[in-house]
Enzyme design. Structure first.
Site, PDB file in Angstrom:
ATOM      1  N   ARG A  49      25.663 -14.654   0.951  1.00  0.00           N
ATOM      2  CA  ARG A  49      24.321 -15.040   0.465  1.00  0.00           C
ATOM      3  C   ARG A  49      24.242 -14.734  -1.033  1.00  0.00           C
ATOM      4  NH1 ARG A  49      21.335 -15.156   5.395  1.00  0.00           N
ATOM      5  NH2 ARG A  49      20.110 -16.879   4.653  1.00  0.00           N
ATOM      6  N   GLN A 100      24.064 -20.821  -2.706  1.00  0.00           N
ATOM      7  CA  GLN A 100      22.766 -21.260  -2.158  1.00  0.00           C
ATOM      8  C   GLN A 100      22.732 -22.729  -1.716  1.00  0.00           C
ATOM      9  OE1 GLN A 100      19.622 -19.938  -4.734  1.00  0.00           O
ATOM     10  NE2 GLN A 100      19.356 -18.055  -3.586  1.00  0.00           N
ATOM     11  N   ASP A 123      24.062 -23.052   1.778  1.00  0.00           N
ATOM     12  CA  ASP A 123      23.604 -22.033   2.719  1.00  0.00           C
ATOM     13  C   ASP A 123      22.988 -22.631   3.991  1.00  0.00           C
ATOM     14  OD1 ASP A 123      22.530 -19.864   4.002  1.00  0.00           O
ATOM     15  OD2 ASP A 123      21.747 -18.928   2.195  1.00  0.00           O
ATOM     16  N   SER A 153      20.133 -20.629   5.766  1.00  0.00           N
ATOM     17  CA  SER A 153      18.792 -20.799   5.201  1.00  0.00           C
ATOM     18  C   SER A 153      18.203 -22.154   5.573  1.00  0.00           C
ATOM     19  CB  SER A 153      18.824 -20.685   3.672  1.00  0.00           C
ATOM     20  OG  SER A 153      19.021 -19.359   3.304  1.00  0.00           O
ATOM     21  N   TYR A 176      19.729  -8.639   3.045  1.00  0.00           N
ATOM     22  CA  TYR A 176      19.558  -8.462   4.486  1.00  0.00           C
ATOM     23  C   TYR A 176      18.969  -7.088   4.805  1.00  0.00           C
ATOM     24  CZ  TYR A 176      22.486 -12.503   5.584  1.00  0.00           C
ATOM     25  OH  TYR A 176      22.990 -13.759   5.719  1.00  0.00           O
TER      26      TYR A 176
HETATM   27  P1  NAD Z   1      17.801 -12.562   8.842  1.00  0.00           P
HETATM   28  O1  NAD Z   1      17.694 -13.811   9.655  1.00  0.00           O
HETATM   29  O2  NAD Z   1      19.037 -11.743   8.940  1.00  0.00           O
HETATM   30  O3  NAD Z   1      16.546 -11.611   9.230  1.00  0.00           O
HETATM   31  C1  NAD Z   1      15.230 -12.088   9.268  1.00  0.00           C
HETATM   32  C2  NAD Z   1      14.288 -11.006   8.786  1.00  0.00           C
HETATM   33  O4  NAD Z   1      14.183  -9.956   9.752  1.00  0.00           O
HETATM   34  C3  NAD Z   1      14.703 -10.335   7.484  1.00  0.00           C
HETATM   35  O5  NAD Z   1      13.704 -10.554   6.514  1.00  0.00           O
HETATM   36  C4  NAD Z   1      14.831  -8.867   7.858  1.00  0.00           C
HETATM   37  O6  NAD Z   1      14.420  -7.993   6.809  1.00  0.00           O
HETATM   38  C5  NAD Z   1      13.901  -8.783   9.046  1.00  0.00           C
HETATM   39  N1  NAD Z   1      14.096  -7.585   9.905  1.00  0.00           N
HETATM   40  C6  NAD Z   1      15.243  -7.009  10.326  1.00  0.00           C
HETATM   41  N2  NAD Z   1      14.981  -5.926  11.094  1.00  0.00           N
HETATM   42  C7  NAD Z   1      13.634  -5.820  11.185  1.00  0.00           C
HETATM   43  C8  NAD Z   1      12.750  -4.919  11.839  1.00  0.00           C
HETATM   44  N3  NAD Z   1      13.205  -3.888  12.551  1.00  0.00           N
HETATM   45  N4  NAD Z   1      11.423  -5.126  11.704  1.00  0.00           N
HETATM   46  C9  NAD Z   1      10.940  -6.151  10.972  1.00  0.00           C
HETATM   47  N5  NAD Z   1      11.713  -7.042  10.339  1.00  0.00           N
HETATM   48  C10 NAD Z   1      13.043  -6.880  10.427  1.00  0.00           C
HETATM   49  O7  NAD Z   1      17.548 -12.827   7.330  1.00  0.00           O
HETATM   50  P2  NAD Z   1      17.467 -14.194   6.501  1.00  0.00           P
HETATM   51  O8  NAD Z   1      16.129 -14.786   6.701  1.00  0.00           O
HETATM   52  O9  NAD Z   1      18.656 -15.036   6.783  1.00  0.00           O
HETATM   53  O10 NAD Z   1      17.611 -13.648   5.008  1.00  0.00           O
HETATM   54  C11 NAD Z   1      16.970 -12.475   4.599  1.00  0.00           C
HETATM   55  C12 NAD Z   1      16.922 -12.447   3.092  1.00  0.00           C
HETATM   56  O11 NAD Z   1      18.226 -12.639   2.516  1.00  0.00           O
HETATM   57  C13 NAD Z   1      16.082 -13.532   2.442  1.00  0.00           C
HETATM   58  O12 NAD Z   1      14.716 -13.326   2.522  1.00  0.00           O
HETATM   59  C14 NAD Z   1      16.604 -13.443   1.033  1.00  0.00           C
HETATM   60  O13 NAD Z   1      16.030 -12.380   0.330  1.00  0.00           O
HETATM   61  C15 NAD Z   1      18.052 -13.162   1.243  1.00  0.00           C
HETATM   62  N6  NAD Z   1      18.808 -14.414   1.071  1.00  0.00           N
HETATM   63  C16 NAD Z   1      19.502 -14.592  -0.082  1.00  0.00           C
HETATM   64  C17 NAD Z   1      20.192 -15.794  -0.265  1.00  0.00           C
HETATM   65  C18 NAD Z   1      20.961 -16.047  -1.506  1.00  0.00           C
HETATM   66  O14 NAD Z   1      20.771 -15.384  -2.497  1.00  0.00           O
HETATM   67  N7  NAD Z   1      21.863 -17.007  -1.464  1.00  0.00           N
HETATM   68  C19 NAD Z   1      20.202 -16.762   0.716  1.00  0.00           C
HETATM   69  C20 NAD Z   1      19.470 -16.543   1.861  1.00  0.00           C
HETATM   70  C21 NAD Z   1      18.809 -15.361   2.054  1.00  0.00           C
END
Ligand code: NAD
Length: 365
Positions: free
Chosen positions: A119, A124, A127, A130, A225
């Protein structure tokens, strides 16, 4: 370079790896694209729309690069050239299917598992997690709205004033933020919660309230994450959430921790505390569920509360999900292809993280 686009064979899978728009761009760049007959039909793309942009119809497994959505079955792997040397790109779920990875190595396939993409900013446009989570977050709210016995928006009518639905979204990553945005557009009063304090601003910018624990637990890991909470932190989180869950008409859960079982956020007693007619949509159903009662692929009722555990929601919005996936795949191919053919540079983070088999060897996981 010859690029193949087979028809997906997993039941209920309606997406296709490359849509005509993406195929047209590959053809313009000098590649040959062969599409299996009917590959795009369920996503809304007839065979004619592919031939119109320069693709041919035929055996899509005999190609230099085969582009898939779902991982291939053992029978499909045998359709790849016996001499080896073919490349395969898709959501191969390599880290949970060692047998598949071994079969691919034995067939001397160079296989890329796209869910392993790092990530990082550079990755991006590729991805897939996402893009497909965006679809799932949107569709989860529509399922909730369809299931709930009430309106989402506030309505002032001659037949009375109806209050808006209260929607709680647990986990505010990509899917969660899209769920919040969709529920807001439908007029609900929305709250969001996450263990990563960094998302507070994003939740609020969508017009939702961010639920903050007084002694906020933060579990920010690498790459944006979350990390797993300690037992004590998790207990406090459950106690805190039970109060908000009780007041919600709809709870959409999206919490995940890479490589681990999804955390439980809504317990049996949490469900029993909700009002009859409330709805839980658990997007983490495939990785164990955020609700203790979730059954993947099933809708059940407990104490008058309906609990949905949908699987593979992106396949239910196949046109736009395929369009976004195809953009991801073409960006990935552009990254790997130099001078008209695949040129692998294992010092590159993107190639190293995604390539699971090459030259007869298992490289990952
Ligand atoms: P994910 O599907 O792994 O998790 C979904 C959400 O669950 C996350 O926001 C996580 O914090 C939350 N979570 C985990 N345990 C929890 C708990 N016990 N209680 C409440 N919430 C909990 O994550 P995702 O949506 O694939 O990505 C998360 C983050 O990664 C994004 O918001 C972003 O900041 C980052 N991201 C970066 C890039 C990039 O830079 N290329 C791309 C995608 C995502």
């Amino acid at each position: 370079m010859k690029v193949g686009v087979p028809k997906e064979t997993v039941p209920q899978e309606r997406r296709v790896a490359l849509v005509p728009e993406a195929v047209g761009r590959l053809v313009k760049a000098g590649h040959e694209v062969v599409v299996e007959r009917g590959a795009g039909v369920e996503a809304g793309f007839s065979d004619d729309t592919y031939t119109a942009v320069g693709a041919s119809l035929g055996d899509a497994w005999v190609a230099a690069v085969v582009c898939k959505v779902q991982k291939p079955s053992p029978v499909e792997i045998e359709k790849l050239p016996q001499a080896g040397g073919a490349a395969l790109v898709g959501l191969l779920q390599a880290s949970t299917d060692a047998d598949l990875v071994r079969l691919l190595a034995r067939r001397r396939v160079t296989a890329f598992s796209l869910e392993l993409l790092p990530r990082i900013t550079r990755a991006q446009p590729m991805d897939v997690l996402s893009s497909q989570a965006t679809v799932a977050g949107y569709k989860a709210v529509l399922l909730a709205a369809q299931t709930a016995p009430r309106f989402f928006p506030m309505l002032v009518t001659a037949a009375g004033t109806l209050p808006p639905a209260r929607v709680l979204v647990l986990g505010a990553g990509v899917a969660g933020l899209q769920a919040i945005a969709t529920a807001r557009r439908l007029g609900a009063i929305v709250s969001g919660f996450d263990v990563r304090a960094a998302v507070k601003e994003q939740v609020e910018s969508l017009g939702a309230k961010f639920l903050a624990m007084t002694d906020q637990v933060t579990a920010e890991g690498a790459g944006g994450y979350a990390t797993e909470l300690s037992e004590d932190q998790h207990k406090r989180e459950l106690e805190f959430l039970a109060r908000s869950v009780k007041d919600a008409d709809v709870v959409v859960t999206t919490a995940a921790i890479p490589g681990k079982r999804a955390p439980i956020l809504v317990t049996r007693s949490g469900v029993e505390g909700m009002r009859p007619g409330s709805v839980v949509v658990d997007l983490a159903a495939e990785t164990g569920g955020n609700c203790e009662l979730t059954q993947p692929g099933t809708t059940l009722e407990h104490h008058g509360v309906t609990i949905l555990g949908p699987v593979n929601l992106p396949a239910t919005v196949p046109l736009h999900a395929s369009q976004m996936y195809a953009r991801n795949v073409t960006s990935f191919l552009n990254h790997l292809v130099k001078d008209g053919k695949l040129q692998l540079d294992f010092t590159d983070e993107i190639t190293r993280a995604t390539c699971v088999t090459h030259d007869g060897k298992v490289l990952r996981p």
